[in-house]
Each structure stands twice: as C-alpha cells, then as structure tokens.
Design a protein around this motif. Sequence first.
Motif, PDB file in Angstrom:
ATOM      1  N   GLY A 106       2.005   5.108  -0.062  1.00 11.91           N
ATOM      2  CA  GLY A 106       2.806   4.038  -0.625  1.00 11.91           C
ATOM      3  C   GLY A 106       3.774   3.050   0.174  1.00 11.91           C
ATOM      4  O   GLY A 106       4.340   2.111  -0.245  1.00 11.91           O
ATOM      5  N   PHE A 107       3.564   3.364   1.607  1.00  9.73           N
ATOM      6  CA  PHE A 107       4.491   2.295   2.336  1.00  9.73           C
ATOM      7  C   PHE A 107       3.755   1.208   2.714  1.00  9.73           C
ATOM      8  O   PHE A 107       2.632   0.940   3.106  1.00  9.73           O
ATOM      9  CB  PHE A 107       4.640   3.151   3.803  1.00  9.73           C
ATOM     10  CG  PHE A 107       5.703   4.325   3.546  1.00  9.73           C
ATOM     11  CD1 PHE A 107       7.088   3.955   4.026  1.00  9.73           C
ATOM     12  CD2 PHE A 107       5.272   5.540   3.346  1.00  9.73           C
ATOM     13  CE1 PHE A 107       7.922   4.910   3.737  1.00  9.73           C
ATOM     14  CE2 PHE A 107       6.057   6.839   3.426  1.00  9.73           C
ATOM     15  CZ  PHE A 107       7.417   6.330   3.358  1.00  9.73           C
ATOM     16  N   ALA A 108       4.642   0.051   2.399  1.00  9.05           N
ATOM     17  CA  ALA A 108       4.153  -1.388   2.498  1.00  9.05           C
ATOM     18  C   ALA A 108       5.298  -2.191   2.278  1.00  9.05           C
ATOM     19  O   ALA A 108       6.381  -1.889   1.773  1.00  9.05           O
ATOM     20  CB  ALA A 108       3.034  -1.657   1.460  1.00  9.05           C
ATOM     21  N   PHE A 112       3.596  -7.355  -0.317  1.00  7.62           N
ATOM     22  CA  PHE A 112       2.541  -6.723  -0.413  1.00  7.62           C
ATOM     23  C   PHE A 112       2.463  -6.010  -1.621  1.00  7.62           C
ATOM     24  O   PHE A 112       1.450  -5.850  -2.339  1.00  7.62           O
ATOM     25  CB  PHE A 112       1.976  -5.679   0.784  1.00  7.62           C
ATOM     26  CG  PHE A 112       0.693  -5.033   0.645  1.00  7.62           C
ATOM     27  CD1 PHE A 112      -0.553  -5.669   1.097  1.00  7.62           C
ATOM     28  CD2 PHE A 112       0.564  -3.817  -0.094  1.00  7.62           C
ATOM     29  CE1 PHE A 112      -1.768  -4.891   0.990  1.00  7.62           C
ATOM     30  CE2 PHE A 112      -0.699  -3.087   0.020  1.00  7.62           C
ATOM     31  CZ  PHE A 112      -2.084  -3.941   0.495  1.00  7.62           C
ATOM     32  N   VAL A 113       3.429  -5.178  -2.027  1.00  9.15           N
ATOM     33  CA  VAL A 113       3.654  -4.400  -2.946  1.00  9.15           C
ATOM     34  C   VAL A 113       3.511  -5.558  -4.454  1.00  9.15           C
ATOM     35  O   VAL A 113       2.827  -5.061  -5.021  1.00  9.15           O
ATOM     36  CB  VAL A 113       4.970  -3.749  -3.133  1.00  9.15           C
ATOM     37  CG1 VAL A 113       5.086  -3.012  -4.557  1.00  9.15           C
ATOM     38  CG2 VAL A 113       4.784  -2.514  -2.006  1.00  9.15           C
ATOM     39  N   ARG A 114       4.172  -6.390  -4.148  1.00  9.42           N
ATOM     40  CA  ARG A 114       4.274  -7.308  -5.271  1.00  9.42           C
ATOM     41  C   ARG A 114       2.983  -7.777  -5.637  1.00  9.42           C
ATOM     42  O   ARG A 114       2.414  -7.933  -6.672  1.00  9.42           O
ATOM     43  CB  ARG A 114       5.394  -8.567  -5.023  1.00  9.42           C
ATOM     44  CG  ARG A 114       5.553  -9.569  -6.010  1.00  9.42           C
ATOM     45  CD  ARG A 114       6.664 -10.509  -6.009  1.00  9.42           C
ATOM     46  NE  ARG A 114       7.195 -10.412  -4.547  1.00  9.42           N
ATOM     47  CZ  ARG A 114       6.720 -11.333  -3.603  1.00  9.42           C
ATOM     48  NH1 ARG A 114       5.849 -12.247  -3.718  1.00  9.42           N
ATOM     49  NH2 ARG A 114       7.478 -11.314  -2.548  1.00  9.42           N
ATOM     50  N   LEU A 115       2.125  -8.162  -4.478  1.00 10.86           N
ATOM     51  CA  LEU A 115       0.687  -8.897  -4.424  1.00 10.86           C
ATOM     52  C   LEU A 115       0.019  -7.845  -5.440  1.00 10.86           C
ATOM     53  O   LEU A 115      -0.911  -8.340  -6.398  1.00 10.86           O
ATOM     54  CB  LEU A 115       0.293  -8.888  -3.217  1.00 10.86           C
ATOM     55  CG  LEU A 115      -1.245  -9.460  -3.240  1.00 10.86           C
ATOM     56  CD1 LEU A 115      -1.540 -10.738  -3.657  1.00 10.86           C
ATOM     57  CD2 LEU A 115      -1.674  -9.390  -1.664  1.00 10.86           C
ATOM     58  N   VAL A 116      -0.093  -6.629  -5.153  1.00 10.45           N
ATOM     59  CA  VAL A 116      -0.804  -5.733  -5.722  1.00 10.45           C
ATOM     60  C   VAL A 116      -0.542  -5.364  -7.102  1.00 10.45           C
ATOM     61  O   VAL A 116      -1.380  -5.394  -8.094  1.00 10.45           O
ATOM     62  CB  VAL A 116      -0.868  -4.142  -5.003  1.00 10.45           C
ATOM     63  CG1 VAL A 116      -1.373  -2.998  -5.765  1.00 10.45           C
ATOM     64  CG2 VAL A 116      -1.329  -4.398  -3.651  1.00 10.45           C
ATOM     65  N   LEU A 175      10.713   1.787  -5.207  1.00 10.49           N
ATOM     66  CA  LEU A 175      11.828   1.687  -4.479  1.00 10.49           C
ATOM     67  C   LEU A 175      11.719   0.382  -3.580  1.00 10.49           C
ATOM     68  O   LEU A 175      12.692  -0.047  -3.279  1.00 10.49           O
ATOM     69  CB  LEU A 175      11.856   3.097  -3.386  1.00 10.49           C
ATOM     70  CG  LEU A 175      12.270   4.213  -4.077  1.00 10.49           C
ATOM     71  CD1 LEU A 175      11.677   5.656  -3.094  1.00 10.49           C
ATOM     72  CD2 LEU A 175      13.669   4.004  -4.786  1.00 10.49           C
ATOM     73  N   ILE A 176      10.394   0.264  -2.942  1.00 15.31           N
ATOM     74  CA  ILE A 176      10.101  -0.963  -2.417  1.00 15.31           C
ATOM     75  C   ILE A 176      10.528  -2.296  -3.114  1.00 15.31           C
ATOM     76  O   ILE A 176      11.351  -3.145  -2.591  1.00 15.31           O
ATOM     77  CB  ILE A 176       8.793  -1.051  -1.803  1.00 15.31           C
ATOM     78  CG1 ILE A 176       8.737   0.171  -0.881  1.00 15.31           C
ATOM     79  CG2 ILE A 176       8.415  -2.575  -0.993  1.00 15.31           C
ATOM     80  CD1 ILE A 176       7.248   0.341  -0.409  1.00 15.31           C
TER      81      ILE A 176
END
Length: 205
Positions: A106-108, A112-116, A175-176
């Motif tokens: 899950g590290f990003a 990138f997290v928002r994109l996915v 969390l990100i």
Amino acid sequence: MTNDGSLRERKKRQTRQSISDIATRLFLERGYERVTIAEIAAAAGVAKMTVTNYFPRKEDLVLDIAEEFVALLARTVAERPAGEPVRDALRRRYAEAVARRDAAVGFAGEPFVRLVEESPALAARLRELFDLRERALAAQLAAEPATAGDDLTARLVAAQLAGAYRVLFGEAFRLIRAGHGEEQVAGILAEAGPRAFDLLATGGE
C-alpha cells in the motif's frame, strides 16, 4: 543465459518500466479515463502494439506490479523455512514489506492513491488482484501437508490471511489520503500488522 540475452532482458524491463512511468504521469496529469493507449505510445516513442504487448490491460499500466502482487502470499508460503507456520511467515513478510515501504502493501504517493481510488476501472482491477492473490494462496495451501488436499480448509484459511493483507492495504491508502507522511504510515502499519495477525490467532477474543 548469454550476455546478449541478459542485455535483451534488461532492455525489455527498462522499456516496460519507462512505458508504465510515462503512462502514470499522463494519468496523474489528465485522469485515467482521458488518456488513450495511442497517446501513451506516442509519448513513450513506441508503437501502440508495443504498449499492449507489455500491458494487455490498460489498468496494469498503473498497477504495474500485478504479477508480483498476486504471487506475494503464495510465494511467501512456498519459500518459508521448514517448520515455520504459515501465519508466522506471512506476518514476517508483512513486517519486511512495511520496513521496505513496499508498494505491494500500500505504500504510494497521495496523487497515485487518489488516481486509483477515484477511477472505477482501477479500483475494480485492484479488487480483482486481491481476489487473485487470495486464490493463489488457497492453491498453495491446498498443496501443503497440513491441509492434505482439503480445499475448503485451504480456502477458509486463505480468506482470513489474505483478508488481513487486504484490510491493512486499505488502511495504508486511508492514511495516505488523510495526509500522513510515509514515515507515519510505516509506524502505524508496523503496529497494526502484528495486531491483525494476533487477531487471526485469537478470533478477536
């Protein structure tokens, strides 16, 4: 493999990574659904067919560690030291992945997290990868002496263990998105991982 063969393989890996990096940059700039394969090929300086040869599915231009992601748990079980319990092996591998800040757990970056999460296609592909990972683990467990080919037991155990990884991955993304930095996320997950695997042992009691 000859030196020429090694060079070719290295060049293929570099080309694949370059295409993925360029595609991800375009997706982050314009949105996943607004970028075409043809535009990615043009930006990467390769033919459209080259892109599709490396990435048959558009989603895997972003989720480009799909093969490693799916194989992670089953490979951990298969390669664990003799006598190490399955749960302990997966607990250990999770701790190692957190220490490495591994994308597979899950590290990003926040963009990138928002994109996915904001792309229905990418979110669906990620769910599919989690399902494939669980099935791969179940297949490996079914081959273990402890289960003696008991497919139902293998699937039940795999669902619990893979489920812990899935929930912890989702926690990393949460969390990100909430603005936590990488070190904060790692610290929280380093504590959450053992708790998750302890709960599997106790049933939450």
